[in-house]
Design a protein around this motif. Structure first.
Motif, PDB file in Angstrom:
ATOM      1  N   PHE A 128     -45.717  -5.473  16.959  1.00 10.81           N
ATOM      2  CA  PHE A 128     -46.371  -4.657  17.863  1.00 10.81           C
ATOM      3  C   PHE A 128     -46.409  -3.345  18.651  1.00 10.81           C
ATOM      4  CE2 PHE A 128     -44.862  -4.320  22.412  1.00 10.81           C
ATOM      5  CZ  PHE A 128     -46.484  -4.804  22.983  1.00 10.81           C
ATOM      6  N   ILE A 129     -45.279  -2.953  17.985  1.00 11.36           N
ATOM      7  CA  ILE A 129     -45.114  -1.249  18.534  1.00 11.36           C
ATOM      8  C   ILE A 129     -46.755  -0.651  17.704  1.00 11.36           C
ATOM      9  CG2 ILE A 129     -43.998   0.780  17.782  1.00 11.36           C
ATOM     10  CD1 ILE A 129     -41.578  -0.979  18.115  1.00 11.36           C
ATOM     11  N   ILE A 130     -46.570  -0.700  16.825  1.00 14.81           N
ATOM     12  CA  ILE A 130     -48.042  -0.452  15.686  1.00 14.81           C
ATOM     13  C   ILE A 130     -49.371  -0.667  16.355  1.00 14.81           C
ATOM     14  CG2 ILE A 130     -48.895   0.044  13.328  1.00 14.81           C
ATOM     15  CD1 ILE A 130     -46.270   1.673  13.427  1.00 14.81           C
ATOM     16  N   VAL A 131     -49.659  -2.251  16.154  1.00 14.71           N
ATOM     17  CA  VAL A 131     -50.551  -2.334  17.378  1.00 14.71           C
ATOM     18  C   VAL A 131     -51.052  -1.750  18.806  1.00 14.71           C
ATOM     19  CG1 VAL A 131     -51.338  -4.420  18.497  1.00 14.71           C
ATOM     20  CG2 VAL A 131     -51.129  -4.719  15.671  1.00 14.71           C
ATOM     21  N   GLN A 132     -50.207  -2.126  19.512  1.00 13.35           N
ATOM     22  CA  GLN A 132     -49.577  -1.592  20.472  1.00 13.35           C
ATOM     23  C   GLN A 132     -49.772   0.275  20.681  1.00 13.35           C
ATOM     24  OE1 GLN A 132     -46.387  -1.354  23.337  1.00 13.35           O
ATOM     25  NE2 GLN A 132     -47.854  -1.464  25.083  1.00 13.35           N
ATOM     26  N   LEU A 133     -50.128   1.362  19.112  1.00  7.23           N
ATOM     27  CA  LEU A 133     -49.852   2.421  19.283  1.00  7.23           C
ATOM     28  C   LEU A 133     -51.302   2.969  18.982  1.00  7.23           C
ATOM     29  CD1 LEU A 133     -46.555   4.057  17.993  1.00  7.23           C
ATOM     30  CD2 LEU A 133     -47.585   4.318  20.303  1.00  7.23           C
ATOM     31  N   SER A 134     -51.545   2.157  18.151  1.00  6.87           N
ATOM     32  CA  SER A 134     -52.803   2.170  17.266  1.00  6.87           C
ATOM     33  C   SER A 134     -54.447   2.119  18.557  1.00  6.87           C
ATOM     34  CB  SER A 134     -53.391   1.115  16.111  1.00  6.87           C
ATOM     35  OG  SER A 134     -52.323   1.587  15.185  1.00  6.87           O
ATOM     36  N   PHE A 135     -53.555   1.262  19.790  1.00  3.03           N
ATOM     37  CA  PHE A 135     -54.834   0.931  20.719  1.00  3.03           C
ATOM     38  C   PHE A 135     -55.076   1.652  22.235  1.00  3.03           C
ATOM     39  CE2 PHE A 135     -55.283  -0.971  25.123  1.00  3.03           C
ATOM     40  CZ  PHE A 135     -57.089  -1.470  24.954  1.00  3.03           C
ATOM     41  N   ARG A 136     -52.935   2.945  21.496  1.00  4.18           N
ATOM     42  CA  ARG A 136     -53.482   4.048  22.895  1.00  4.18           C
ATOM     43  C   ARG A 136     -54.452   5.208  22.083  1.00  4.18           C
ATOM     44  NH1 ARG A 136     -47.731   6.793  23.212  1.00  4.18           N
ATOM     45  NH2 ARG A 136     -49.044   7.837  21.883  1.00  4.18           N
ATOM     46  N   THR A 137     -54.423   5.077  20.442  1.00  2.34           N
ATOM     47  CA  THR A 137     -55.005   6.378  20.308  1.00  2.34           C
ATOM     48  C   THR A 137     -56.718   5.886  20.186  1.00  2.34           C
ATOM     49  OG1 THR A 137     -52.870   6.188  18.876  1.00  2.34           O
ATOM     50  CG2 THR A 137     -55.302   7.254  17.456  1.00  2.34           C
ATOM     51  N   PHE A 138     -56.233   4.599  20.315  1.00  5.15           N
ATOM     52  CA  PHE A 138     -58.406   4.030  19.949  1.00  5.15           C
ATOM     53  C   PHE A 138     -58.343   4.595  21.566  1.00  5.15           C
ATOM     54  CE2 PHE A 138     -61.382   1.127  21.566  1.00  5.15           C
ATOM     55  CZ  PHE A 138     -62.810   1.912  20.820  1.00  5.15           C
ATOM     56  N   ALA A 139     -58.057   4.339  23.009  1.00  2.00           N
ATOM     57  CA  ALA A 139     -58.011   4.593  24.151  1.00  2.00           C
ATOM     58  C   ALA A 139     -58.258   5.979  24.237  1.00  2.00           C
ATOM     59  CB  ALA A 139     -57.102   3.735  25.230  1.00  2.00           C
ATOM     60  N   GLU A 140     -57.629   6.644  23.464  1.00  2.00           N
ATOM     61  CA  GLU A 140     -57.667   7.918  23.688  1.00  2.00           C
ATOM     62  C   GLU A 140     -58.291   8.744  23.009  1.00  2.00           C
ATOM     63  OE1 GLU A 140     -53.542   9.275  22.230  1.00  2.00           O
ATOM     64  OE2 GLU A 140     -52.468   8.985  23.937  1.00  2.00           O
ATOM     65  N   TRP A 141     -58.840   8.228  21.801  1.00  2.00           N
ATOM     66  CA  TRP A 141     -60.260   8.785  20.558  1.00  2.00           C
ATOM     67  C   TRP A 141     -61.195   8.107  22.354  1.00  2.00           C
ATOM     68  CZ3 TRP A 141     -64.221   5.400  18.915  1.00  2.00           C
ATOM     69  CH2 TRP A 141     -64.924   5.967  17.813  1.00  2.00           C
ATOM     70  N   LYS A 142     -61.400   7.253  22.429  1.00  2.00           N
ATOM     71  CA  LYS A 142     -63.381   6.614  23.541  1.00  2.00           C
ATOM     72  C   LYS A 142     -63.205   7.172  25.125  1.00  2.00           C
ATOM     73  CE  LYS A 142     -66.184   3.728  22.767  1.00  2.00           C
ATOM     74  NZ  LYS A 142     -67.245   4.501  22.269  1.00  2.00           N
ATOM     75  N   PHE A 143     -61.863   7.518  25.612  1.00  3.22           N
ATOM     76  CA  PHE A 143     -62.061   7.442  26.925  1.00  3.22           C
ATOM     77  C   PHE A 143     -61.450   9.030  27.174  1.00  3.22           C
ATOM     78  CE2 PHE A 143     -61.969   2.917  26.361  1.00  3.22           C
ATOM     79  CZ  PHE A 143     -63.466   2.609  26.394  1.00  3.22           C
ATOM     80  N   CYS A 144     -60.675   9.406  26.695  1.00  5.05           N
ATOM     81  CA  CYS A 144     -59.225  11.008  27.285  1.00  5.05           C
ATOM     82  C   CYS A 144     -60.864  12.308  27.664  1.00  5.05           C
ATOM     83  CB  CYS A 144     -58.550  10.916  26.784  1.00  5.05           C
ATOM     84  SG  CYS A 144     -57.343  11.832  27.400  1.00  5.05           S
ATOM     85  N   SER A 145     -60.282  13.428  28.150  1.00  4.92           N
ATOM     86  CA  SER A 145     -61.508  14.023  28.100  1.00  4.92           C
ATOM     87  C   SER A 145     -60.886  14.743  27.382  1.00  4.92           C
ATOM     88  CB  SER A 145     -60.924  15.163  30.031  1.00  4.92           C
ATOM     89  OG  SER A 145     -59.455  14.530  29.545  1.00  4.92           O
ATOM     90  N   ASN A 146     -58.911  15.386  27.293  1.00  6.22           N
ATOM     91  CA  ASN A 146     -58.448  16.069  25.958  1.00  6.22           C
ATOM     92  C   ASN A 146     -58.537  15.538  25.010  1.00  6.22           C
ATOM     93  OD1 ASN A 146     -57.427  18.112  24.586  1.00  6.22           O
ATOM     94  ND2 ASN A 146     -56.081  17.993  26.220  1.00  6.22           N
ATOM     95  N   ARG A 147     -59.635  15.945  23.452  1.00  5.74           N
ATOM     96  CA  ARG A 147     -59.597  15.282  22.411  1.00  5.74           C
ATOM     97  C   ARG A 147     -58.725  15.349  21.307  1.00  5.74           C
ATOM     98  NH1 ARG A 147     -63.547  11.233  21.618  1.00  5.74           N
ATOM     99  NH2 ARG A 147     -64.362  12.182  19.524  1.00  5.74           N
TER     100      ARG A 147
END
Length: 122
Positions: free
Chosen positions: A78-97
């Motif tokens: 769960f921790i690995i999947v949740q961190l991976s999802f957060r990383t994907f969302a930061e890569w896709k949507f965050c202004s600071n790359r």
């Protein structure tokens, strides 16, 4: 005393290295006491992952009575999947790359730390 030395050797790199990398790469600083979502996609995805984890945790109860490693494995996954999802969302949507790069390092450090603990105690 041995436990505290091992715990410090595991916790300091997992917390310290991302802090140093955030400063070096210019990534946004994380607040310790809040969990802010980038957008609604991340908020809904995080909520769905948590609900799925609770369902899996409840469904695994018959097996976890005899084998407590089932819950540990689910929590680690769960921790690995949740961190991976957060990383994907930061890569896709965050202004600071730079944010997703630090998150990738956090996932790698956490994975190596968990693997080290498993190998240490097995």
């Amino acid at each position: 005393m041995y436990f505290f030395i091992i715990a410090a050797a595991l916790i300091v790199p997992v917390i310290g290295i991302p802090i140093i990398l955030r400063n070096l790469l210019g990534a946004d600083k994380k607040k310790w006491n809040s969990y802010n979502h980038i957008n609604n996609f991340r908020k809904k995805g995080d909520l769905m992952l948590r609900a799925l984890f609770i369902i899996l945790l409840l469904a695994s109860m018959p097996w976890s009575i005899n084998n407590p490693l089932v819950i540990s494995g689910l929590m680690t996954g769960f921790i690995i999947v949740q961190l991976s999802f957060r990383t994907f969302a930061e890569w896709k949507f965050c202004s600071n790359r730079q944010n997703y790069k630090v998150s990738l390092v956090e996932i790698a450090l956490l994975f190596v730390t968990i693997l080290g603990v498993i190998l240490l105690f097995s």
